[in-house]
Design an enzyme around this catalytic site. Sequence first.
Site: not given
Ligand code: F6R
Length: 610
Positions: A2, A27, A75, A99-100, A483, A487, A490, A506, A605
């Site tokens: 948000c 975001r 969001w 927000n929250g 990772e 990616k 996502e 396994h 984000k």
């Molecule tokens: C994946 C991604 C998320 C963030 C996670 C933590 O591409 O961006 O998994 O890594 O939400 O966010 P931060 O690093 O801002 O605490």
Amino acid sequence: MCGIVGAVAERNITAILLEGLKRLEYRGYDSAGVAVFTNDGTLERTRRVGKVSELDAALAEHPLVGRLGIAHTRWATHGAPNERNAHPHFSGDIAVVHNGIIENHEALREQLKALGYVFTSDTDTEVIAHLLTHKLKDLHDLTVALKATVKELHGAYGLAVINARQPDRLVAARSGSPLVIGLGLGENFLASDQLALRQVTDRFMYLEEGDIAEIRRDNVQIWDVSGNPVERQTVQYSDGAEAADKGEFRHYMLKEIHEQPTVVQRTLEGRLSNDQVLVQAFGPQAAELFAKVRNVQIVACGTSYHAGMVARYWLEELAGIPCQVEVASEFRYRKVVVQPDTLFVTISQSGETADTLAALRNAKELGFLASLAICNVGISSLVRESDLTLLTQAGREIGVASTKAFTTQLVGLLLLTLSLGQVRGTLAKGVEARLVEELRRLPTRLGEALAMDSTVEKIAELFAEKNHTLFLGRGAQFPVAMEGALKLKEISYIHAEAYPAGELKHGPLALVDNDMPVVTVAPNNELLEKLKSNLQEVRARGGELIVFADEKAGMTNGEGTHVVQMPHIHDILSPILYTIPLQLLSYYVAVLKGTDVDQPRNLAKSVTVE
Ligand code: F6R
């Protein structure tokens, strides 16, 4: 996640609110809305599901013109993403954006319903609007009513409120969700992130936990958590408009992938001497504290958690320090046994991730030696609340999928490892000097990996029709595989799982057939031969292999095996280098699939709610 924007001015503020929302779009959100106290003396709102452009179009048709207003990108957490649930929420003369998450919203809702308030949404936010209206009946003043209201809220909030009966002000409250006041000349603003307001001001005042603010055109008053009037420092930015365009790139994500040599270089700047890491980079008291460290506990979420997992291999191998790594949402609710002299390390791009922040706050009660934040945002809550900080210098990351933040976090964590090894005398001087030299060469190596862009783009075609993939890695490459899988899922929405290659037989081997491409990274290290055997197991089941292999690993293309040769690099730094082709791969697969690369569905984000 948000976003909040608010304004009180002498001019029409609708365009300012909309521009602010657009600047927060990166975001992630699913609906947007604006409420304006119009020049006709009425409180009106427009809300739309989808992008801010939908809201913009609606406002172009039916403009709202006024000098006081609040706006929001939502969001969804409580209630589906629809117009009814979009903010601002109204109650009588009140409009609220939030927000929250309000944890006791159900109990409050029942109380308010019993008092006759009618709810028109499924959100926790509407509870705040009605509670405020209720308080106003006796208290009459919006600021006083807000102070009374927040005393009854449990959970996290960043709130902006306007009242049609007091149209000279905007009031705000912060607890667990960041808010910043933008200071103008004869006009003032509010937002959840200063980026939203850079078009109107470069002077900002950050609210602290528990603060309540009353913002008028020519005056800002703030009260702290105990209700005492306080002054908050004004921060002036002089760096002009931050680069927020994609330049020659089609997406922010690709631009940010290609920025990695530069931002890694920046993250190293001023932190290396000839042959050593400068421990003071972590703060003046770092050397004294690091000398006492006997264990490290790392806590983070998502991509940042993967960075922590790589660091565990480094800390144990190079600094000889036992290290545990845990996702913040688990750590914060677990009964944790803290070993003596444990350094608590959080890793976060945004520094506002709710779970990571909560874990840090819990950690403070648990007897850790000290807390260190490895973070990309210097003015974030995480940085403010930690004893020590190392700022990564990734610059603003707009693509929701984290790329340059990850590699700069890895650089920061390697600096931490070398510093701990140096101070505690567990790392030979020669080894540190060699790694410092390798770190200096890293930006060039990353540039070489990026030069493989078009090769990876071709490989991506192998994935366009697939629904599942497996990522394998051994040692510190296992988190790199995790990772890579994160990616891909996502941004391309292809199901991807990561396994340590030795675990294949396994269980997951049962999944392998010619519809399940298997991606792996193969640096030239002591695990290479073992990895090669694992890859044979895949080929024997008809699985197609995509291998990013060190040019000295002796791996070549064969039937069902696609090998991309990688520049040779010191094994310790290989997780940073091998991340690059996996980022490019997921990017090009997503482009082929036509997804919204920079704002993938359902994701935000900065995850500022639990
Ligand atoms: C994946 C991604 C998320 C963030 C996670 C933590 O591409 O961006 O998994 O890594 O939400 O966010 P931060 O690093 O801002 O605490």
